[in-house]
Scaffold this motif. Structure first.
Motif, PDB file in Angstrom:
ATOM      1  N   THR A  74       0.838  -1.199   0.000  1.00 24.44           N
ATOM      2  CA  THR A  74       0.000   0.000   0.000  1.00 24.44           C
ATOM      3  C   THR A  74       0.872   1.247   0.000  1.00 24.44           C
ATOM      4  OG1 THR A  74      -0.002   0.155   2.415  1.00 24.44           O
ATOM      5  CG2 THR A  74      -1.714  -1.225   1.424  1.00 24.44           C
ATOM      6  N   PRO A  75       0.245   2.424  -0.184  1.00 26.02           N
ATOM      7  CA  PRO A  75       0.973   3.685   0.045  1.00 26.02           C
ATOM      8  C   PRO A  75       1.125   3.908   1.549  1.00 26.02           C
ATOM      9  CG  PRO A  75      -0.953   3.991  -1.387  1.00 26.02           C
ATOM     10  CD  PRO A  75      -1.099   2.665  -0.712  1.00 26.02           C
ATOM     11  N   ARG A  76       2.301   3.706   2.044  1.00 25.32           N
ATOM     12  CA  ARG A  76       2.536   3.798   3.477  1.00 25.32           C
ATOM     13  C   ARG A  76       2.713   5.258   3.908  1.00 25.32           C
ATOM     14  NH1 ARG A  76       6.035  -1.544   5.194  1.00 25.32           N
ATOM     15  NH2 ARG A  76       4.850  -3.066   3.960  1.00 25.32           N
ATOM     16  N   VAL A  77       3.121   5.448   5.145  1.00 26.44           N
ATOM     17  CA  VAL A  77       3.215   6.796   5.713  1.00 26.44           C
ATOM     18  C   VAL A  77       3.960   7.740   4.772  1.00 26.44           C
ATOM     19  CG1 VAL A  77       5.362   6.289   6.958  1.00 26.44           C
ATOM     20  CG2 VAL A  77       3.824   8.077   7.809  1.00 26.44           C
ATOM     21  N   ARG A 125      -6.743  11.783  -0.654  1.00 26.39           N
ATOM     22  CA  ARG A 125      -7.037  11.088  -1.903  1.00 26.39           C
ATOM     23  C   ARG A 125      -6.651   9.613  -1.906  1.00 26.39           C
ATOM     24  NH1 ARG A 125      -5.064  14.669  -7.059  1.00 26.39           N
ATOM     25  NH2 ARG A 125      -5.555  16.772  -6.298  1.00 26.39           N
ATOM     26  N   VAL A 126      -5.550   9.285  -1.231  1.00 32.52           N
ATOM     27  CA  VAL A 126      -4.913   7.992  -1.464  1.00 32.52           C
ATOM     28  C   VAL A 126      -5.083   6.998  -0.317  1.00 32.52           C
ATOM     29  CG1 VAL A 126      -2.665   6.885  -1.815  1.00 32.52           C
ATOM     30  CG2 VAL A 126      -3.241   8.974  -3.074  1.00 32.52           C
ATOM     31  N   VAL A 127      -4.905   7.443   0.923  1.00 30.86           N
ATOM     32  CA  VAL A 127      -4.894   6.512   2.049  1.00 30.86           C
ATOM     33  C   VAL A 127      -6.287   5.919   2.273  1.00 30.86           C
ATOM     34  CG1 VAL A 127      -4.395   6.234   4.504  1.00 30.86           C
ATOM     35  CG2 VAL A 127      -2.992   7.769   3.105  1.00 30.86           C
ATOM     36  N   PHE A 181       1.724  12.633  -7.408  1.00 29.62           N
ATOM     37  CA  PHE A 181       1.786  11.474  -6.518  1.00 29.62           C
ATOM     38  C   PHE A 181       0.839  10.389  -7.017  1.00 29.62           C
ATOM     39  CE2 PHE A 181       2.848   9.892  -2.206  1.00 29.62           C
ATOM     40  CZ  PHE A 181       1.960   8.836  -2.121  1.00 29.62           C
ATOM     41  N   GLU A 182      -0.399  10.759  -7.297  1.00 29.54           N
ATOM     42  CA  GLU A 182      -1.359   9.777  -7.812  1.00 29.54           C
ATOM     43  C   GLU A 182      -0.875   9.153  -9.111  1.00 29.54           C
ATOM     44  OE1 GLU A 182      -5.820   9.915  -7.457  1.00 29.54           O
ATOM     45  OE2 GLU A 182      -5.368  12.057  -7.273  1.00 29.54           O
ATOM     46  N   GLY A 183      -0.269   9.968  -9.966  1.00 30.39           N
ATOM     47  CA  GLY A 183       0.239   9.435 -11.219  1.00 30.39           C
ATOM     48  C   GLY A 183       1.338   8.417 -11.007  1.00 30.39           C
TER      49      GLY A 183
END
Length: 564
Positions: free
Chosen positions: A174-177, A204-206, A282-284
Motif C-alpha cells: 500500500t501507500p505507506r506513511v 485522496r490515497v490513504v 503522486f497519484e500518477g
C-alpha cells in the motif's frame, strides 16, 4: 536400407516472457503469479478490518484465518511478532506458524511526523494499557507497539481515530506513511511548506481501494527543507523543495529509490511541480506502480526495478502522457545541504521568533510513561505540537525563549538528550530479534550498549558519525547509507562457534554525495567484538583524516587494514 535416425524435435520456442511476463496489469497479466498476489485478488486487504472487529476480536487469536493473519492484517498495521526463545539460526528454517507469537506489533502512521500533545498523550495511554509500555519511534516517523492482543485492537482503533490518528495502510502492499519535514511551516530556512500536499495526498490515497493493491509497499516523502531531511534518495517517490528561477518555490521529483538486498538511489525526473500539483503527480506515480509494477516475483516487485529498466526519461513520458495528460515543467536540482546532521536535534529558532527543541531518545526506544511526560513537558512550556523525525528523534515546537532552558533540563532528566554525543545522536537500530520474525540478531539492546561503550572509550570524539544496526538483510535501519552499517547475521567466532554478529558496510551516505557503503571482503565482527571494532575504525579515521574530511570520504580511500 535401415531407417535414418531422426533428429530430436526442436523444442517449441516462445517469446521471452510471453507466457507470464512480469505480472504487469498494464500488459494484461491479471492472473496471480504468486501466493501474495492471489491473497490480494481473493479479498482486498482493507476489508479485513470488519472481520477483526466482528469475529477475531471476540473469538481470539486462534480464530484468525491464515491469509488474514500473515497477509491482510498488515493493511491495518498489524504484524504477528516473533515467538520468544527462537534463536536467529532458526529464522529461515521454521514455518510461519512456528515463528508466530499470539501477539502483534501494531504500527501507527504519523504522516509528516505531526502530532499534537493530545495525540501523544493518547499514544502514551495505549502503550501503558495495551502494549506493556512499549513504544518505538521508527526511522519513518511512525510509532510501533508490541504485545498487542487482537481482542484489544478495536478499542485501540477507537482511541486513535478519536484524535485523528490511524493505522490504515501502515503496512502491506500500500501507500505507506508519507514522510515530511518535522519542522514544516516553522523553520526559518524552509524553502516551501509541504504540509498541504501531504494532507491532500492523505485525503485522496490513504484507504482508497484504487491504490490498496500495489505490487509491494510504496514509500514516499514531501519536504521543503534545505537540509533534505526525509531521506528522499531512498523513497519510491519524493518531492524535494527547490526554487524555480521563474516560478518560485516548488518541488523536484525523485522516483525509484530503495534499499534492502538490491539498493538503488532514486533518480530525478528533472521536473518541477507546484505545491498544488503534488497530489496529482503522486497519484500518477503510484498509479504507474500499480499498473506497470512487476508482480511475478516479490523480490522484483518494488518500483525501483521498473525505474531501473525504464529510465527517468521514459518514466516521465509515461507519467505525463498516460496519467497526467500534460507536460511538467523542467526544474532545478536541490542544493547540496550545508549541514551534516539532518535530524533537527538541539535548540533552533523558528521563523516566528520562538524555538523548537529536538532531542534524541536511545535508538528510538521510549515507553508510554516517557511519551506522556513529553506531552506534559511540552504543554508546561507553552507548546501543543510535537514531531517525529526520520532519524528516530523527536521535536517539541513553539517554545518561548524564556522557557527553553527549563524544557531542556526536563528532557535531559528523562534521558532524552538535547545535546547528545555523536554516538547517541548518530546510532539507529531496527526492531531486531526481540520482536521481528525476520531478524537474525539482537539490535536495540546491542546498539544501546555500543553507545555507552563508545561514550566511555572516546569521550572527546566530536565528528558527526552514523552507526546503523540491522537485524537482517532488509535494511529497515538503512545500513547501506550509514557511515558504519551493521547487517546482522550469524558469524564464526575465534573458537569456531556460530554466534551473533554483523557484516560491516563502511562509508555510505545520504544528502552529501549519496551512495552505498563499502564492503571489505570477509569483514565480519561478532557482537562481542563490536565495540572494539568500531573504536578501532574511528581512531584510524581520527588519525588519518584530512582537514574537513567526512568519514564517508575517508572510508572510500582508506586501505583495508585501516578498515579491518
Amino acid at each position: 536400407m535401415a531407417d535414418t535416425p531422426r533428429k530430436p524435435a526442436a523444442p517449441t520456442r516462445r517469446k521471452a516472457g510471453r507466457h507470464r511476463g512480469e505480472g504487469q496489469w498494464a500488459a494484461g497479466h491479471f492472473t496471480p503469479l504468486n501466493a501474495n498476489e492471489q491473497t490480494k485478488k481473493d479479498d482486498d486487504g482493507l476489508n479485513v478490518r470488519t472481520r477483526i472487529e466482528t469475529i477475531y476480536a471476540h473469538r481470539g487469536f486462534d480464530s484468525i484465518d491464515g491469509a488474514d493473519l500473515r497477509g491482510r492484517m498488515r493493511w491495518w498495521g498489524l504484524y504477528t511478532q516473533r515467538r520468544p526463545g527462537i534463536d536467529g539460526g532458526r529464522t529461515a528454517i521454521l514455518e510461519p506458524e512456528e515463528l508466530d507469537d499470539e501477539y502483534f506489533m501494531l504500527r501507527v502512521r504519523i504522516d509528516g511526523g505531526r502530532l499534537s500533545t493530545e495525540q501523544l498523550r493518547v499514544l502514551a495511554e495505549i502503550s501503558e494499557e495495551f502494549a506493556r509500555g512499549t513504544a518505538d519511534i521508527t526511522d519513518r516517523q511512525n510509532l510501533q507497539y508490541h504485545w498487542i492482543r487482537v481482542e484489544d485492537v478495536p478499542e485501540i482503533w477507537r482511541r486513535l481515530e478519536a484524535v485523528g490518528l490511524s493505522t490504515t495502510e501502515a503496512c502491506g502492499d500500500t501507500p505507506r506513511v508519507i514522510l515530511g519535514s518535522p519542522v514544516a511551516g516553522i523553520a526559518a530556512d524552509e524553502i516551501i511548506d509541504g504540509t498541504p500536499a501531504i494532507e491532500e495526498v492523505q485525503r485522496r490515497v490513504v484507504g482508497n481501494k484504487a491504490f490498496s493493491n500495489l505490487p509491494r509497499k510504496f514509500k514516499s516523502a514531501v519536504s521543503g527543507s534545505p537540509l533534505l531531511d526525509v531521506a528522499h534518495e531512498i523513497n519510491d517517490v519524493s518531492f524535494v523543495g527547490v526554487r524555480h528561477p521563474e516560478h518560485g518555490p516548488g518541488f523536484d521529483v525523485w522516483v525509484g529509490g530503495g534499499l534492502s538486498t538490491n539498493p538503488k538511489v532514486g533518480v530525478r525526473l528533472g521536473a518541477w511541480v507546484a505545491l498544488e500539483d503534488v497530489a496529482d503527480v503522486f497519484e500518477g506515480v503510484v498509479s504507474i506502480f500499480r499498473d506497470h509494477g512487476y508482480r511475478r516475483l516479490r523480490t522484483r516487485a518494488r518500483l525501483k526495478f521498473l525505474v531501473a529498466d525504464w529510465g527517468a526519461e521514459k518514466f516521465r513520458q509515461v507519467l505525463e502522457d498516460d496519467y497526467l495528460g500534460r507536460k511538467l515543467l523542467d526544474g532545478p536540482a536541490p542544493d547540496v545541504p550545508v549541514e551534516r546532521w539532518r535530524d533537527h536535534v538541539g535548540v533552533h529558532r523558528q521563523r516566528d521568533g520562538r524555538f523548537y527543541v529536538g532531542f534524541a531518545p536511545r535508538v528510538g526506544r521510549v515507553d508510554g510513561a516517557t511519551l506522556g511526560r513529553v506531552a506534559d513537558l511540552a504543554e508546561e512550556h507553552g507548546s501543543r505540537r510535537v514531531r517525529t523525525t526520520v532519524e528516530q528523534k523527536m521535536i517539541i515546537l513553539d517554545v518561548p525563549k524564556e522557557r527553553v532552558e527549563s524544557l531542556v533540563a526536563g528532557l535531559e532528566g528523562l534521558d532524552l538528550r538535547v545535546t547528545p554525543t555523536p554516538f547517541r545522536r548518530g546510532t539507529m537500530a531496527c526492531t531486531g530479534i526481540e520482536f521481528c520474525k525476520l531478524a537474525i540478531v539482537e539490535t536495540k539492546g546491542r546498539a544501546s550498549s555500543l553507545i555507552d561503550e563508545l561514550e566511555k572509550r572516546m569521550p572527546d570524539f566530536e565528528e558527526p558519525i552514523t552507526i546503523n544496526v540491522n537485524g537482517c538483510p532488509n535494511s529497515c535501519a538503512r545500513i547501506q547509507v550509514a557511515d558504519i552499517g551493521l547487517k546482522g547475521q550469524l558469524v564464526t567466532d575465534s573458537e569456531g562457534r556460530q554466534v551473533e554478529g554483523y557484516q560491516v558496510h563502511l562509508g555510505g551516505s545520504l544528502g552529501l554525495d549519496p551512495g552505498f557503503g563499502r564492503k571489505v571482503r570477509g569483514l565480519k565482527v561478532t557482537a562481542e567484538e563490536l565495540p572494539d571494532y568500531v573504536e578501532r575504525v574511528l581512531r584510524a579515521f581520527s588519525e588519518q583524516r584530512e582537514e574537513g574530511e567526512r568519514f564517508a570520504q575517508w572510508a572510500a580511500r582508506a586501505d583495508e587494514k585501516a578498515l579491518s
